[in-house]
Motif scaffolding. Structure first.
Motif, mmCIF file in Angstrom:
data_model
loop_
_atom_site.group_PDB
_atom_site.id
_atom_site.type_symbol
_atom_site.label_atom_id
_atom_site.label_comp_id
_atom_site.label_asym_id
_atom_site.label_seq_id
_atom_site.Cartn_x
_atom_site.Cartn_y
_atom_site.Cartn_z
ATOM 1 N N GLU A 62 0.831 -1.210 0.000
ATOM 2 C CA GLU A 62 0.000 0.000 0.000
ATOM 3 C C GLU A 62 0.863 1.257 0.000
ATOM 4 O OE1 GLU A 62 -2.936 0.159 3.136
ATOM 5 O OE2 GLU A 62 -4.261 -1.163 2.010
ATOM 6 N N ALA B 113 -9.384 6.159 8.607
ATOM 7 C CA ALA B 113 -8.644 5.229 9.457
ATOM 8 C C ALA B 113 -8.206 4.047 8.592
ATOM 9 C CB ALA B 113 -9.551 4.738 10.580
ATOM 10 N N CYS C 285 -4.308 1.534 7.644
ATOM 11 C CA CYS C 285 -2.849 1.534 7.766
ATOM 12 C C CYS C 285 -2.208 2.816 7.266
ATOM 13 C CB CYS C 285 -2.259 0.347 7.028
ATOM 14 S SG CYS C 285 -2.242 -1.144 8.030
ATOM 15 N N ASP D 298 -9.333 -1.472 1.501
ATOM 16 C CA ASP D 298 -10.443 -2.289 0.982
ATOM 17 C C ASP D 298 -11.635 -2.253 1.934
ATOM 18 O OD1 ASP D 298 -8.108 -3.850 2.198
ATOM 19 O OD2 ASP D 298 -9.786 -5.170 2.652
ATOM 20 N N GLY D 299 -11.372 -2.312 3.227
ATOM 21 C CA GLY D 299 -12.466 -2.231 4.202
ATOM 22 C C GLY D 299 -13.123 -0.869 4.132
ATOM 23 N N GLY D 300 -12.286 0.168 4.083
ATOM 24 C CA GLY D 300 -12.774 1.541 4.014
ATOM 25 C C GLY D 300 -13.500 1.848 2.719
ATOM 26 N N ASN E 198 -5.588 -4.489 0.222
ATOM 27 C CA ASN E 198 -4.731 -5.534 0.793
ATOM 28 C C ASN E 198 -5.586 -6.671 1.372
ATOM 29 O OD1 ASN E 198 -5.675 -4.424 3.133
ATOM 30 N ND2 ASN E 198 -3.745 -3.482 3.733
ATOM 31 N N ALA F 81 -7.974 -7.203 3.474
ATOM 32 C CA ALA F 81 -8.477 -7.362 4.847
ATOM 33 C C ALA F 81 -8.315 -6.043 5.602
ATOM 34 C CB ALA F 81 -7.737 -8.474 5.585
ATOM 35 N N TYR F 82 -8.918 -5.970 6.760
ATOM 36 C CA TYR F 82 -8.734 -4.830 7.664
ATOM 37 C C TYR F 82 -7.408 -5.046 8.382
ATOM 38 C CZ TYR F 82 -13.755 -3.776 7.173
ATOM 39 O OH TYR F 82 -14.998 -3.459 6.702
ATOM 40 N N MET F 83 -6.330 -4.517 7.809
ATOM 41 C CA MET F 83 -5.006 -4.814 8.353
ATOM 42 C C MET F 83 -4.687 -4.002 9.590
ATOM 43 S SD MET F 83 -4.095 -7.259 6.739
ATOM 44 C CE MET F 83 -4.315 -8.151 5.205
ATOM 45 N N ASN F 84 -5.076 -2.748 9.567
ATOM 46 C CA ASN F 84 -4.680 -1.852 10.652
ATOM 47 C C ASN F 84 -5.179 -2.312 12.016
ATOM 48 O OD1 ASN F 84 -5.382 1.462 11.761
ATOM 49 N ND2 ASN F 84 -3.401 0.457 11.674
ATOM 50 N N THR F 85 -6.277 -3.041 12.016
ATOM 51 C CA THR F 85 -6.827 -3.502 13.294
ATOM 52 C C THR F 85 -6.528 -4.979 13.541
ATOM 53 O OG1 THR F 85 -8.891 -3.495 12.045
ATOM 54 C CG2 THR F 85 -8.657 -1.832 13.752
HETATM 55 C C1 LIG Z 1 -16.208 3.865 12.516
HETATM 56 C C2 LIG Z 1 -14.979 3.094 12.779
HETATM 57 N N1 LIG Z 1 -15.043 1.747 12.925
HETATM 58 C C3 LIG Z 1 -13.931 1.033 13.149
HETATM 59 C C4 LIG Z 1 -12.713 1.647 13.230
HETATM 60 C C5 LIG Z 1 -11.480 0.815 13.512
HETATM 61 N N2 LIG Z 1 -10.600 0.695 12.360
HETATM 62 C C6 LIG Z 1 -9.577 1.517 12.158
HETATM 63 S S1 LIG Z 1 -8.621 1.129 10.857
HETATM 64 C C7 LIG Z 1 -9.570 -0.247 10.537
HETATM 65 C C8 LIG Z 1 -9.199 -1.188 9.439
HETATM 66 C C9 LIG Z 1 -9.016 -0.566 8.098
HETATM 67 O O1 LIG Z 1 -8.981 -1.549 7.098
HETATM 68 P P1 LIG Z 1 -8.834 -1.146 5.594
HETATM 69 O O2 LIG Z 1 -9.797 -0.074 5.240
HETATM 70 O O3 LIG Z 1 -8.862 -2.360 4.751
HETATM 71 O O4 LIG Z 1 -7.386 -0.471 5.536
HETATM 72 P P2 LIG Z 1 -5.968 -1.158 5.845
HETATM 73 O O5 LIG Z 1 -5.679 -0.910 7.296
HETATM 74 O O6 LIG Z 1 -6.053 -2.606 5.514
HETATM 75 O O7 LIG Z 1 -5.030 -0.409 4.980
HETATM 76 C C10 LIG Z 1 -10.619 -0.346 11.459
HETATM 77 C C11 LIG Z 1 -11.605 -1.424 11.484
HETATM 78 C C12 LIG Z 1 -12.670 3.056 13.084
HETATM 79 N N3 LIG Z 1 -11.528 3.736 13.149
HETATM 80 N N4 LIG Z 1 -13.807 3.746 12.867
#
Ligand SMILES: Cc1ncc(C[n+]2csc(CCOP(=O)(O)OP(=O)(O)O)c2C)c(N)n1
Ligand code: SF4
Ligand code: SF4
Ligand code: SF4
Ligand SMILES: [Mg+2]
Lengths: 298, 100
Positions: free
Chosen positions: A29, A50, A52, A103-105, A131, A133-137
């Protein structure tokens, strides 16, 4: 029709706009962001939810972006980015607004804001760094996690073999809005990716790029294999390079559909539990997908 | 060419040198990433054919072209991921274990 200038390592700016960030070594990324920003230029305005890429850049008192950048609420990348675009317009500033989300966002929590922004037809660029999956969490499954991948919320066990669903079809969902420009890309094909960012910049309205971005930490692969893996996934047809322009789909590359997907899968610990049956299922999904893509897009 | 190590690492010694509130200047980099490395990429400059590949693929932008046209690594920010060595077609980047 204007032919875009040739974009490659020699022609992009030598300046770095994303530097000293804290992404894991070998992060796909962060490479996608670094090169996209070189094409986009220094005076764009960035919105990141929010994820990575926000977490590795805005670490007080550090700020790894050269461009103006803001962290948005998780669900609202495209809403903030088009708000910023409206603000720039009101100030008579002819500057680009760009959203970068994971991808989650993008495919899950931010999809409504993205759909609204594309529907409004506003000029902005949205780049989804996928990537898977939700990597940052901590590696939770998203709508873009592929079939068979083990994540912390789809752990592989005796009965369930990792994630049970294939990836959501984000590119075609976006294209179905009649968007000005959309494309898929991969950090395994960087010139292609940068050329698409340039097209997005020139598009007469909203533009979306979906870039496949390996994550050594979440996928369990060696940090030096990021590019290789991102190239292999295109060559074997598990991912694809395509564009949507002037209302038409176009395939940029035809994969080798008889190639062994094991080369790709075996390099990553998230797939290490897969049996021969599981792998046959992955190959069947590949076949099914390409039958349709070739029939409809070429 | 511009000085690549353009990010002067400011010494934050007093509280008033820290950014105030939730925003700060762009490119406000206050520490380095050198300590992350286990292996360190070393380019054999005599054999480098200046193809730009390592520079393109480094996720950290830690490789840059120097005046002689060859490529150089900013060890303050290289994390030692090894992508450059893996992608160099003529195999002139060696990953060397950092001494401790
Ligand atoms: C409303 C809300 N829900 C949950 C979170 C927690 N959160 C922060 S980053 C994240 C994961 C992001 O995943 P992705 O969008 O795939 O990005 P990546 O980290 O994989 O680059 C989550 C669940 C948050 N910050 N705000
Ligand atoms: S967890 Fe993955 S996406 Fe996040 S910074 Fe590390 S390598 Fe990059
Ligand atoms: S090892 Fe990784 S971080 Fe260091 S210069 Fe090579 S690609 Fe860049
Ligand atoms: S990839 Fe290898 S040959 Fe090419 S510039 Fe880098 S060190 Fe030189
Ligand atoms: Mg993600």
């Amino acid at each position: 029709m204007s032919q875009p200038v040739k974009i490659n390592a020699r022609t992009i700016t030598k300046d770095e706009y994303f530097y000293g960030h804290k992404a894991c070594g070998g992060c796909g990324e962060s490479l996608a962001l670094r090169l996209a920003l070189k094409v986009i230029g220094e005076d764009a305005y960035l919105s990141l939810p929010a994820g990575c890429m926000a977490a590795v850049s805005f670490i007080y008192p550090n700020m790894a972006f050269k461009q103006n950048a803001i962290i948005t609420p998780f669900a609202s990348t495209a809403a903030v980015a088009t708000g910023v675009a409206a603000g720039l317009k009101a100030l008579n500033k002819n500057k680009l607004s760009v959203g970068f989300a994971g991808d989650g966002g993008t495919a899950d929590i931010g999809i409504q804001a993205l759909s609204g922004a594309i529907d409004r037809g506003e000029k902005f660029i949205y780049i989804c760094t996928d990537n898977e999956a939700y990597m940052n969490t901590g590696i939770q499954k998203s709508g873009l996690t592929p079939f068979g991948a083990s994540t912390t919320t789809t752990p592989a066990g005796k009965v369930i073999r990792g994630n049970v669903k294939p990836k959501k079809n984000m590119f075609e969902i976006v294209a179905a809005h009649g968007i000005a420009y959309a494309a898929t890309a991969s950090v395994g094909y960087l010139e292609d990716f940068m050329m698409k960012v340039q097209k997005a910049k020139e598009a007469n309205g909203p533009a979306y790029i979906h870039v496949f971005s390996p994550c050594p930490t979440g996928w369990g692969h060696e940090s030096d294999k990021t590019i290789e893996i991102a190239k292999e996934v295109v060559d074997n047809g598990l991912w694809y390079l395509a564009e949507f322009e002037n209302g038409k789909f176009k395939l940029n590359k035809t994969p080798k559909l008889d190639s062994d997907v094991r080369l790709y899968l075996n390099a990553q610990s998230r797939f290490k539990h897969l049996t021969d049956d599981d792998i046959r299922e992955i190959e069947a999904l590949r076949e099914e997908k390409w039958e349709r893509l070739i029939k409809e897009w070429s | 060419m511009k000085d690549f190590k353009r990010v002067p690492v400011p010494t934050l010694e007093r509280l008033d040198q820290y950014p105030l509130g939730s925003s700060c200047k762009s490119f406000h980099i206050t520490d380095m990433n050198a300590g992350w490395r286990v292996f360190k990429p070393v380019i054999d400059k005599d054999k480098c054919v200046a193809c730009y590949r390592c520079y393109l693929v480094c996720p950290d932008g830690a490789i840059h072209q120097s005046e002689d046209g060859k490529f150089e690594i900013d060890y303050d920010y290289c994390k030692g991921c090894g992508i450059c060595a893996n992608e160099c077609k003529v195999k002139v980047i060696e990953m060397v274990k950092e001494a401790k």
